[in-house]
Design a protein around this motif. Structure first.
Motif: not given
Length: 467
Positions: A263-267, A272-275, A436-443, A447-457
């Motif tokens: 899950a973390r590697e996928t994120l 990165k595809t957005f960046a 799940n609602q929290r996950a929507e926000i964190e994801l 994807l906008t680069g505000e936080i990293t995938a590590d921070q999100c997870c």
């Protein structure tokens, strides 16, 4: 209507209650529901069960009226054009019983239904999503169906994943209204321009996307269903992770989000595809339907995994300039995807259980004609997947879908699909909906680069209650 939302084997004619089911235990901080819903309904069911079932054991139960009588029925349904009023009129024409339609916008359905039950309103049948059926069941608001006439025949005919969705704790509690398989799409014309070969790894996928961007073939090769709402951005992440070999939680509901997790590697990859400019940034505002329309403009090479029926728009000559070029695809790592079913149930607060069963069959089973009329209607009009094998395997969907989708590919994906609650084993935990609602926000922040995938997870792990 929602913009739609593991193969467990073919159980054949296994008797009701005779199959192994997941025990789904949840709780809900409900409004002040009356005692009737939790005890009185059981009394009514018990009284009905005392009647000799042989009296109501027809060979064609959808075609014979119950021995009881009612002057009216109702159904609380999400708003979906004139589908429900039409079904109500058909039922009245067939049986002489008028049906009131309580129309509720899809996002408001759970809250509105809880309000109706709290007010002790009579509800005969309603619809539920995978996200709410467990709560309805645990609160005692859903009638078991297994002893009703013809129930076993429906079970025997259900697509395996639909069948599993309709059972809780070994009881049949619903019939499938419609389903969807999550899968990728690609633009066959653009793929030919970058070599014509589909990737078999995510590295190859990115190489093709980067070439398409560098060669001016596509400014943003990827477009996604990534709006922060319902079965959108989170289910896209779930689908990507599942395709790469893992769910988001283990069998006990513990998160699989730590360092080294799929899950973390996928994120990390997705962000990165957005960046790198490979993903269209407008994806963060796109629902399933909107992402299909964006893909239909012809500017994208790949549409990330979402529900299959978007191809109905993408390949419609009246709606799409790339009609015929949108192709259903399992993704880089093969046919390992998600399916989800929306279900219809008899309310424990029904005025008459047997007549409610007749109405339930009108919208999610067979009508008086002996046909799955509603399933056929929504499959043809909207591309929703039917929950019955006789429709999937009997040539029906080839007749109505072949103009816009490779039906054999759909069947392959359906056969290899896993239910959403298997992919996300915390799906029925009492805290999941808030999480799940929290996950929507964190994801979206990721994807906008505000936080990293590590921070999100890490944030999502921390958001799970400790008990």
């Amino acid at each position: 209507m929602p913009e739609c939302i593991g193969r467990l084997g073919d159980w054949g004619a296994t008797p009701l209650g005779g199959r192994k089911t997941m025990v789904k235990s949840t709780s809900w901080n409900a409004p002040n529901l009356t005692r009737r819903h939790f005890l009185g309904a059981a009394t009514m069911v018990g009284a009905g069960a005392m009647l000799p079932r042989s009296v109501f054991a027809q060979a064609q139960p959808w075609a014979e009226a119950p021995s009881s009588s009612v002057d009216r029925l109702n159904m609380a349904m999400w708003t979906y054009g004139d589908v429900w009023p039409t079904a109500a009129k058909q039922f009245e024409a067939a049986w002489g019983v008028p049906v009131e339609v309580i129309s509720i916008p899809f996002p408001e359905l759970p809250t509105k239904m809880m309000s109706l039950y709290a007010a002790d309103e009579t509800i005969d049948i309603s619809l539920t999503s995978p996200a709410t059926i467990a709560n309805w069941h645990d609160l005692g608001l859903i009638e078991p169906l297994g002893d009703l006439p013809g129930a076993q025949a429906y079970v025997d005919d259900m697509v395996p994943t639909a069948r599993d969705s309709c059972f809780f704790d070994g009881e049949l509690v619903a019939l499938p209204f419609m389903g969807a398989v999550w899968a990728w799409n690609y633009n066959s014309e653009l793929l030919e321009k970058v070599g014509g070969k589909l990737p078999t790894s995510y590295d190859e996928l990115d190489e093709i996307a980067a070439k398409a961007k560098a060669d001016g073939i596509s400014q943003h090769p990827y477009v996604w269903c990534a709006i922060s709402s319902g079965e959108h951005i989170t289910f896209t992440w779930y689908s990507l992770t599942w395709n790469r070999g893992s769910g988001l939680f283990d069998a006990s509901g513990a998160p699989l989000l730590g360092e080294g997790s799929e899950a973390r590697e996928t994120l990390r990859w997705w962000a990165k595809t957005f960046a790198d400019g490979l993903s269209d940034p407008s994806s963060l505002q796109l629902s399933m339907d909107a992402s299909a329309r964006a893909f239909a403009t012809g500017g994208h090479l790949f549409r990330g995994p979402t529900q299959h029926y978007g191809l109905r728009v993408i390949n419609d000559p009246d709606q799409s300039p790339i009609a015929g070029k949108g192709v259903l695809w399992e993704g880089p790592l093969g046919p390992r995807t998600i399916t989800s079913w929306h279900l219809a149930y008899v309310s424990a607060n029904t005025r008459d259980r047997d007549w409610a069963w007749m109405l339930l069959q009108q919208v999610a089973g067979k009508t008086k004609s002996g046909e799955y009329e509603m399933a056929k209607q929504v499959a043809k009009a909207a591309g929703f997947g039917p929950g019955y094998k006789s429709l999937v395997e009997g040539g029906f969907i080839e007749d109505v879908w072949s103009s816009w989708m490779d039906v054999s590919k759909y069947k392959q994906l359906q056969d290899n699909a896993s239910n959403s609650f298997e992919v996300v084993n915390a799906f029925y935990k009492p805290w999941y909906q808030e999480w799940n609602q929290r996950a929507e926000i964190e994801l979206q922040r990721t994807l906008t680069g505000e936080i990293t995938a590590d921070q999100c997870c890490d944030n999502l792990i921390a958001a799970i209650p400790s008990n």
